[in-house]
Motif scaffolding. Structure first.
Motif, PDB file in Angstrom:
ATOM      1  N   SER A 198       0.859  -1.188   0.000  1.00 16.68           N
ATOM      2  CA  SER A 198       0.000   0.000   0.000  1.00 16.68           C
ATOM      3  C   SER A 198       0.890   1.231   0.000  1.00 16.68           C
ATOM      4  N   THR A 199       0.326   2.393  -0.409  1.00 18.40           N
ATOM      5  CA  THR A 199       1.087   3.644  -0.402  1.00 18.40           C
ATOM      6  C   THR A 199       0.426   4.651   0.518  1.00 18.40           C
ATOM      7  N   SER A 200       1.244   5.548   1.092  1.00 18.72           N
ATOM      8  CA  SER A 200       0.735   6.587   1.995  1.00 18.72           C
ATOM      9  C   SER A 200       1.733   7.737   2.020  1.00 18.72           C
ATOM     10  N   ASN A 201       1.398   8.790   2.781  1.00 18.46           N
ATOM     11  CA  ASN A 201       2.280   9.943   2.967  1.00 18.46           C
ATOM     12  C   ASN A 201       2.760  10.519   1.636  1.00 18.46           C
ATOM     13  N   VAL A 202       1.816  10.727   0.728  1.00 22.01           N
ATOM     14  CA  VAL A 202       2.170  11.237  -0.594  1.00 22.01           C
ATOM     15  C   VAL A 202       2.601  12.701  -0.482  1.00 22.01           C
ATOM     16  N   THR A 203       3.735  13.050  -1.087  1.00 24.53           N
ATOM     17  CA  THR A 203       4.249  14.416  -1.090  1.00 24.53           C
ATOM     18  C   THR A 203       4.506  14.838  -2.531  1.00 24.53           C
ATOM     19  N   ALA A 204       5.020  16.046  -2.666  1.00 24.53           N
ATOM     20  CA  ALA A 204       5.349  16.515  -4.006  1.00 24.53           C
ATOM     21  C   ALA A 204       6.506  15.724  -4.596  1.00 24.53           C
ATOM     22  N   ASN A 205       7.361  15.133  -3.746  1.00 24.59           N
ATOM     23  CA  ASN A 205       8.547  14.423  -4.238  1.00 24.59           C
ATOM     24  C   ASN A 205       8.547  12.937  -3.940  1.00 24.59           C
ATOM     25  N   GLY A 206       7.449  12.414  -3.427  1.00 20.90           N
ATOM     26  CA  GLY A 206       7.469  10.981  -3.166  1.00 20.90           C
ATOM     27  C   GLY A 206       6.309  10.523  -2.328  1.00 20.90           C
ATOM     28  N   PHE A 207       6.433   9.308  -1.820  1.00 20.58           N
ATOM     29  CA  PHE A 207       5.411   8.687  -0.984  1.00 20.58           C
ATOM     30  C   PHE A 207       6.044   7.494  -0.284  1.00 20.58           C
ATOM     31  N   LYS A 208       5.297   6.938   0.660  1.00 20.32           N
ATOM     32  CA  LYS A 208       5.775   5.783   1.416  1.00 20.32           C
ATOM     33  C   LYS A 208       5.138   4.521   0.846  1.00 20.32           C
ATOM     34  N   ILE A 209       5.952   3.473   0.666  1.00 20.87           N
ATOM     35  CA  ILE A 209       5.482   2.157   0.235  1.00 20.87           C
ATOM     36  C   ILE A 209       5.600   1.212   1.410  1.00 20.87           C
ATOM     37  N   SER A 210       4.474   0.563   1.784  1.00 21.51           N
ATOM     38  CA  SER A 210       4.468  -0.428   2.867  1.00 21.51           C
ATOM     39  C   SER A 210       4.089  -1.765   2.260  1.00 21.51           C
ATOM     40  N   ALA A 211       5.011  -2.731   2.322  1.00 19.10           N
ATOM     41  CA  ALA A 211       4.801  -4.017   1.643  1.00 19.10           C
ATOM     42  C   ALA A 211       4.739  -5.143   2.655  1.00 19.10           C
ATOM     43  N   THR A 212       3.994  -6.243   2.294  1.00 20.05           N
ATOM     44  CA  THR A 212       3.918  -7.447   3.120  1.00 20.05           C
ATOM     45  C   THR A 212       4.161  -8.662   2.243  1.00 20.05           C
ATOM     46  N   SER A 213       4.620  -9.737   2.882  1.00 19.36           N
ATOM     47  CA  SER A 213       4.881 -11.011   2.199  1.00 19.36           C
ATOM     48  C   SER A 213       4.263 -12.141   2.996  1.00 19.36           C
ATOM     49  N   SER A 214       3.757 -13.163   2.291  1.00 18.53           N
ATOM     50  CA  SER A 214       3.142 -14.308   2.978  1.00 18.53           C
ATOM     51  C   SER A 214       4.188 -15.169   3.673  1.00 18.53           C
ATOM     52  N   ALA A 215       5.462 -14.986   3.330  1.00 20.94           N
ATOM     53  CA  ALA A 215       6.560 -15.723   3.977  1.00 20.94           C
ATOM     54  C   ALA A 215       7.689 -14.741   4.240  1.00 20.94           C
ATOM     55  N   THR A 216       8.542 -15.097   5.182  1.00 21.03           N
ATOM     56  CA  THR A 216       9.669 -14.219   5.501  1.00 21.03           C
ATOM     57  C   THR A 216      10.528 -13.998   4.270  1.00 21.03           C
ATOM     58  N   ALA A 217      10.790 -12.709   3.956  1.00 17.75           N
ATOM     59  CA  ALA A 217      11.590 -12.353   2.791  1.00 17.75           C
ATOM     60  C   ALA A 217      12.820 -11.591   3.245  1.00 17.75           C
ATOM     61  N   ASP A 218      13.976 -11.791   2.536  1.00 17.76           N
ATOM     62  CA  ASP A 218      15.215 -11.129   2.934  1.00 17.76           C
ATOM     63  C   ASP A 218      15.704 -10.110   1.902  1.00 17.76           C
ATOM     64  N   ILE A 219      15.046  -9.989   0.764  1.00 19.00           N
ATOM     65  CA  ILE A 219      15.338  -8.910  -0.181  1.00 19.00           C
ATOM     66  C   ILE A 219      14.021  -8.309  -0.640  1.00 19.00           C
ATOM     67  N   TRP A 220      13.942  -6.954  -0.547  1.00 21.43           N
ATOM     68  CA  TRP A 220      12.723  -6.236  -0.929  1.00 21.43           C
ATOM     69  C   TRP A 220      13.103  -5.200  -1.986  1.00 21.43           C
ATOM     70  N   GLN A 221      12.296  -5.128  -3.069  1.00 20.92           N
ATOM     71  CA  GLN A 221      12.564  -4.198  -4.166  1.00 20.92           C
ATOM     72  C   GLN A 221      11.266  -3.537  -4.606  1.00 20.92           C
ATOM     73  N   TYR A 222      11.384  -2.302  -5.110  1.00 18.22           N
ATOM     74  CA  TYR A 222      10.206  -1.628  -5.648  1.00 18.22           C
ATOM     75  C   TYR A 222      10.500  -1.163  -7.072  1.00 18.22           C
ATOM     76  N   SER A 223       9.442  -0.933  -7.797  1.00 22.28           N
ATOM     77  CA  SER A 223       9.538  -0.381  -9.152  1.00 22.28           C
ATOM     78  C   SER A 223       8.514   0.738  -9.281  1.00 22.28           C
ATOM     79  N   THR A 224       8.904   1.847  -9.916  1.00 18.97           N
ATOM     80  CA  THR A 224       7.963   2.947 -10.174  1.00 18.97           C
ATOM     81  C   THR A 224       7.600   3.044 -11.657  1.00 18.97           C
ATOM     82  N   ASN A 225       8.025   2.045 -12.425  1.00 18.28           N
ATOM     83  CA  ASN A 225       7.705   2.045 -13.861  1.00 18.28           C
ATOM     84  C   ASN A 225       7.051   0.730 -14.294  1.00 18.28           C
ATOM     85  N   GLY A 226       6.261   0.138 -13.381  1.00 19.02           N
ATOM     86  CA  GLY A 226       5.512  -1.063 -13.699  1.00 19.02           C
ATOM     87  C   GLY A 226       6.341  -2.327 -13.770  1.00 19.02           C
TER      88      GLY A 226
END
Length: 693
Positions: A130-158
């Protein structure tokens, strides 16, 4: 574990055992295999060609071995090894196991089969965000996984490109983006790698648009102690109708809040000038620091509603030495040591190494909200300080002549001010003796003779020499006693002229000629015990030319230790005695002699037991044999000779590398050498060493 057995002959058979160790992350298994030859009434049986193949790889192969070869597999025993097998992409794997052999009879037979390995879980985690705290220069991404994960990555271009934001093993992670463009839509996705098997799971996508509040691009350095303080801040404004609030923080502490700022649309430098009260507030907040990295945060409002998020940049906020350094009116100084003041009669003069310098600070004034935190007085490498401004005791000045004294004041920001003065230090050393003689009359009598001469330092004040000799005295005790007697003054018999003094008395006192005495001579000038010259002597008992004792005669020694005991060199018929033994004896294996010339020699026999089995060309040698230490230490490495002694064996010795060579304390190490190997035998060597001590 899986097991395969061959057919048996007369009870003898071969057995293949395979066990599995799973590597979940590598999606593979390590197989440990053991091939065993066992059973039967005999230890040895003929075994035909034996081959073990695992997953297409031959891990063991041996041609036919006959019983009289007496090697495995004809001989009872086992061999083992490991092989790593990769699983299929879904984690499953079945392998073929080849095991061909035959006991005694010609023609190997196949006894292998297949082995199904443990299925490894290769399922991916389910990822949502989910996303929150949207600003003019960004926002916060809060992610969850069904199993313990040790590497987390995001993409802003799909999902076209990915950025890693966490390597902390968890079922959730978050990241705040802060470098995006205002008023822009982004297609966001998140993926996470399952820690258990390193398989990635990818979320669906969501579109997020940044807000359009004012954006801070840069802030110029702010000089906080200027007469007029201005903040120049470059801001991009997307809506001119919004009002803006500027907050200045040092870390988490808010220093200034300036509201109601209206700026035109677009990117431009905006100047905010502080009021006198705001300038004072800022300087008071910097009372203990010269500068800090300030955070300049701008928030945009429509009425009382904040638009987007606060935008901020950092910049240096500083004060300057020109505007904020403290001032000091000066200082006074004096010699605070009573004895040296009494000598000079002037506390503004100093005696080298003995006067104590005291500095009293004048008035120090801090500026722009700071306070004075330290007063330090220094002189010729000495320094002392306090925080109150009271008198400072610096210490004794080791340099003579004109010496600089400096007072430095430091304020709470670390700015300093200093002032210096020059003081006069009179050269001085404690009384010294240029020559002295203390002896028994004729070197043997009880009567003592004392002569000496010396000088004291001149202490000149306004042309007047102030220093004098005040004490000349001595005391003594027997060397065997622990305490001295009372002082006897010889001041009246001492000749004093200016800074020089001398004394001569051939009948000073009587000290028993049969005893040794310690004598303490003390000379003091007007600094008394501060610079007392204390000389200590040992007066030996009288030494007669010839001493006659019961059945003993001593020459130059009062207590002969032998029938004839001579102290010193000897001559025979006008020529010096060439050399003679002064000490001999035994120690451990050693006999030894020490000569008057400084030469010493030692010799001995040493037995040792060792095996000789290491090939050395056509010969054989033992390990290194450590020899016993010499009975004394030579002054330099002696000449050492080692030879074999009586023995029932043909044997010689050799030295080996330099680490085995002789030292001043040890003959070194040897190696016993023979033309044939010997499990263990006892040998004896003779050792002779000669050198200087």
């Amino acid at each position: 574990m899986a097991t395969w057995k061959s057919a048996a002959y007369d009870g003898r058979y071969l057995q293949l055992d395979i066990s599995e160790s799973v590597n979940v992350v590598g999606n593979s298994s390590t197989l440990s295999w053991t091939l065993t030859s066992t059973g039967g009434a005999s230890t040895y049986y003929t075994i035909d060609t034996t081959t073990v193949t695992i997953n297409g790889t031959t891990v063991y192969s041996k041609d036919r071995t006959y019983w009289d070869d007496r090697v495995f597999p004809a001989k009872k025993g086992s061999v083992s090894g490991t092989i790593t097998v990769a699983h299929n992409s879904n984690g499953s794997k079945t392998i073929a196991v080849g095991f061909s052999t035959r006991v005694y009879i010609y023609g190997s037979q196949e006894y292998g089969g297949s082995m199904t390995l443990t299925t490894i879980d290769r399922s991916a985690p389910t990822v949502t965000f989910s996303t929150s705290n949207v600003t003019a220069n960004g926002f916060k991404i809060s992610a969850t996984s069904s199993a313990t994960a040790d590497i987390w990555q995001y993409s802003t271009n799909g999902g076209s490109s990915w950025t890693q934001f966490s390597t902390t093993a968890s079922t959730s992670a978050s990241v705040t983006l802060s470098s995006l463009s205002p008023n822009t839509s982004y297609t966001v996705r998140v993926r996470a790698r399952r820690q258990y098997n390193h398989v990635y799971g990818t979320s669906g996508s969501s579109t997020v648009k940044t807000l359009g509040g004012a954006v801070v691009n840069s802030v110029n350095t702010v000089t906080a102690d200027n007469a007029t303080v201005s903040i120049t801040i470059n801001v991009t404004v997307y809506e001119a109708s919004y009002t803006n609030t500027l907050v200045l923080k040092n870390g988490s502490t808010t220093i200034l809040t300036i509201s109601g700022l209206s700026w035109s649309k677009g990117t431009a430098n905006r100047t905010v000038t502080l009021t006198s009260a705001q300038r004072t507030t800022l300087l008071n907040a910097m009372a203990s620091i010269k500068s800090f990295i300030g955070t300049f945060a701008v928030s945009s409002y429509s009425g009382s509603t904040q638009i987007g998020s606060t935008s901020s940049k950092t910049a240096t906020v500083l004060t300057t030495a020109t505007n904020s350094a403290p001032t000091i009116s000066g200082f006074t100084y004096a010699d605070s040591y009573t004895t040296t003041k009494n000598l000079t009669g002037n506390d503004q003069l100093f005696v080298q190494n003995y006067s104590t310098l005291k500095v009293t600070p004048g008035t120090a004034t801090a500026k722009n909200g700071a306070s004075i935190s330290n007063y330090t007085a220094s002189c010729n490498g000495l320094s002392a300080s306090n925080s109150t401004g009271s008198a400072i005791t610096v210490g004794k000045i080791a340099k003579s002549g004109s010496v600089t004294v400096t007072l430095t004041v430091t304020d709470s920001r670390g700015y300093t001010a200093e002032t210096s003065q020059t003081v006069t230090v009179i050269p001085y050393t404690k009384p010294k003796i240029s020559s002295i003689t203390l002896r028994r009359t004729n070197d043997i009598e009880a009567e003592m003779q004392l002569k000496f001469s010396g000088s004291i330092s001149a202490v000149n004040v306004d042309g007047t020499q102030k220093n004098n000799v005040v004490y000349v005295r001595y005391r003594y005790k027997k060397t065997s006693e622990s305490s001295y007697g009372s002082y006897t003054s010889i001041y009246s018999g001492t000749t004093k002229s200016g800074t020089s003094f001398s004394y001569s008395n051939l009948e000073l006192c009587n000290l028993d000629a049969n005893s040794s005495y310690d004598l303490h001579l003390q000379i003091q000038d007007k600094l008394y015990s501060l610079s007392s010259l204390d000389l200590y002597f040992t007066v030996p008992q009288g030494t007669p030319l010839i001493a006659l004792r019961k059945k003993k005669v001593g020459i130059n020694t009062p207590e002969p230790q032998a029938m004839l005991d001579v102290a010193g060199d000897m001559r025979v018929d006008g020529s010096p005695l060439a050399d003679f033994v002064i000490q001999q004896g035994t120690s451990g294996i050693w006999n030894y002699r020490k000569w008057k010339s400084g030469t010493a020699e030692c010799w001995g026999q040493y037995s040792f037991t060792t095996a000789i089995s290491t090939a050395w060309g056509v010969l054989y040698e033992s390990g290194a044999i450590a020899l016993p230490n010499f009975p004394f230490t030579f002054a330099e490495i002696p000449h050492v000779h080692i030879s074999t002694e009586n023995s029932n064996y043909a044997m010689f010795v050799e030295r080996g590398s330099s680490s085995s060579w002789s030292t001043t304390t040890n003959p070194g190490k040897i190696f016993a050498v023979r033309p044939n190997t010997v499990p263990s035998a006892t040998y004896k060597v003779s050792i002779y060493a000669i050198g200087k001590v």
